[in-house]
Scaffold this motif. Structure first.
Motif, PDB file in Angstrom:
ATOM      1  N   PHE A  34       7.907   5.726  -3.772  1.00 40.46           N
ATOM      2  CA  PHE A  34       7.389   6.949  -4.380  1.00 40.46           C
ATOM      3  C   PHE A  34       7.853   7.077  -5.829  1.00 40.46           C
ATOM      4  CE2 PHE A  34       7.957  11.392  -5.561  1.00 40.46           C
ATOM      5  CZ  PHE A  34       6.649  11.857  -5.419  1.00 40.46           C
TER       6      PHE A  34
ATOM      7  N   GLU B 256       4.350   8.431   4.066  1.00 43.30           N
ATOM      8  CA  GLU B 256       5.216   7.800   3.067  1.00 43.30           C
ATOM      9  C   GLU B 256       4.687   6.425   2.672  1.00 43.30           C
ATOM     10  OE1 GLU B 256       7.847  10.075   2.136  1.00 43.30           O
ATOM     11  OE2 GLU B 256       6.284  11.010   3.367  1.00 43.30           O
ATOM     12  N   CYS B 257       4.677   6.163   1.376  1.00 42.40           N
ATOM     13  CA  CYS B 257       4.220   4.847   0.913  1.00 42.40           C
ATOM     14  C   CYS B 257       5.119   3.733   1.444  1.00 42.40           C
ATOM     15  CB  CYS B 257       4.135   4.797  -0.608  1.00 42.40           C
ATOM     16  SG  CYS B 257       5.609   5.303  -1.501  1.00 42.40           S
TER      17      CYS B 257
ATOM     18  N   ARG C 214       3.844   2.959   4.918  1.00 41.76           N
ATOM     19  CA  ARG C 214       2.531   2.310   4.802  1.00 41.76           C
ATOM     20  C   ARG C 214       2.695   0.850   4.401  1.00 41.76           C
ATOM     21  NH1 ARG C 214       1.279   7.274   2.235  1.00 41.76           N
ATOM     22  NH2 ARG C 214       1.193   6.306   0.165  1.00 41.76           N
ATOM     23  N   ASN C 215       3.705   0.566   3.597  1.00 44.74           N
ATOM     24  CA  ASN C 215       3.980  -0.820   3.219  1.00 44.74           C
ATOM     25  C   ASN C 215       4.298  -1.665   4.447  1.00 44.74           C
ATOM     26  OD1 ASN C 215       4.708  -3.117   1.569  1.00 44.74           O
ATOM     27  ND2 ASN C 215       6.842  -2.525   1.829  1.00 44.74           N
TER      28      ASN C 215
END
Length: 319
Positions: free
Chosen positions: A42, A173-174, A177-178
């Motif tokens: 983020f 949350e990125c 997602r990763n």
């Protein structure tokens, strides 16, 4: 030439130093290791995931399977990042004596899943656990990544300021997602997912959200027990083995191992709660803890080779 290990495993590295170590290895050992994927947190920090393989130039790992390891999902669990880097060191800089571990598997390693939280923990609040995305309510910040995966996500605390806040929705949350994207890139050949945590001296398998065990729980228990037996035999440190729900007071939704097993269909999905004195044990203990943990990880991967859930005679194609 190998690195000065005291500079890597004699202290806790910053996020920048972690990435520098990884990129330095890629430059020195380009025939063994590559950057598998990169994402951003983020706050904009680069998150590297690396691949280690004896056939690194092959984009498609024909007939081979994957081991996926991540660490640092909880910001305060500093020792997990050191252990993940130690695994990288063993497979790349000591690959001659560890060649059997690369015989059937490529290793995909994400050493620092939550770098924003990690740096905040290092610099401001050692006990910080979550990400660092502002939530826009009550000045609360951050989500517990290990409650944010899309599996039984509704189970768990909805309180914004809680240390185990699950997020407004799955994969908010990125950082999570990763991990989801990495799982998808490894389809269908990822056979073992190991998430490193600390410090409960336990090796756990699904499920965290339910007392109902997976159909293959006995095989998962055998892999976990192989790691525990190896550690106690070599070091005298006792690990407990069992389902995640059996070690929790309450059911927990949104965990990475449940998502890996139930949704991504990875047959072996374990948490290794590393034995350490707290989340950030003294620097002089880091190398020893890494060595102990590596003994268990080796044993678990070797146990996979005799599991009836994995056949190395089939030829499949993954990424």
């Amino acid at each position: 030439m190998s690195h000065d290990l005291s500079s890597i495993f004699g202290r806790y590295l910053s996020h920048e130093e972690v990435n520098h170590y990884l990129t330095d290895l890629v430059q020195k050992y380009s025939n063994k290791i590559q950057i598998f994927s990169s994402a951003h947190s983020f706050e904009g920090r680069e998150i590297h995931t690396i691949r280690i393989s004896p056939n690194i130039l092959q984009k498609k790992a024909n007939g081979r399977f994957y081991v996926l390891i991540d660490a640092g999902i909880h910001a305060r669990e500093w020792i997990t990042i050191s252990v993940a880097l130690y695994v990288v060191h063993q497979l790349v800089e000591r690959d001659a004596i560890n060649s059997r571990l690369l015989r059937n598997f490529d290793w995909i390693i994400l050493p620092l899943l939550n770098p924003d939280g990690y740096e905040y923990s290092r610099e401001h609040n050692k006990m910080w656990r979550k990400t660092r995305r502002p939530l826009g309510r009550d000045r609360c910040v951050g989500v517990d990544c290990n409650r944010n995966f899309n599996v039984s996500w509704g189970i768990g605390t909805p309180q914004y300021c809680s240390l185990v806040y699950r997020g407004e929705r799955p994969f908010s949350e990125c950082e999570t997602r990763n991990v989801r994207d990495i799982f998808r890139m490894l389809r269908p050949n990822c056979r073992f997912y190991l998430s490193l945590h600390s410090h409960a001296k336990a090796i756990l398998y699904p499920r965290a959200y339910s007392r109902t065990l997976p159909q293959n729980w006995k095989h998962q228990h055998e892999v976990a027990q192989a790691g525990a037996d190896a550690i106690v035999g070599a070091c005298g440190v006792k690990y407990r083995c069992g389902s995640a729900s059996s070690f929790l007071n309450n059911a927990v939704g949104g965990s990475s191992i449940d998502y890996a097993h139930d949704i991504e269909k990875i047959p072996f999905a374990l948490v290794m709660e590393i034995a350490s004195k707290g989340f950030h044990p003294p620097a002089e203990d880091i190398a020893r803890i890494c060595q102990e943990s590596w003994i268990g990880i080796q044993a678990m991967v070797m146990q996979l080779a005799v599991s009836p859930r994995i056949s190395f005679t089939r030829s499949k194609t993954a990424i």
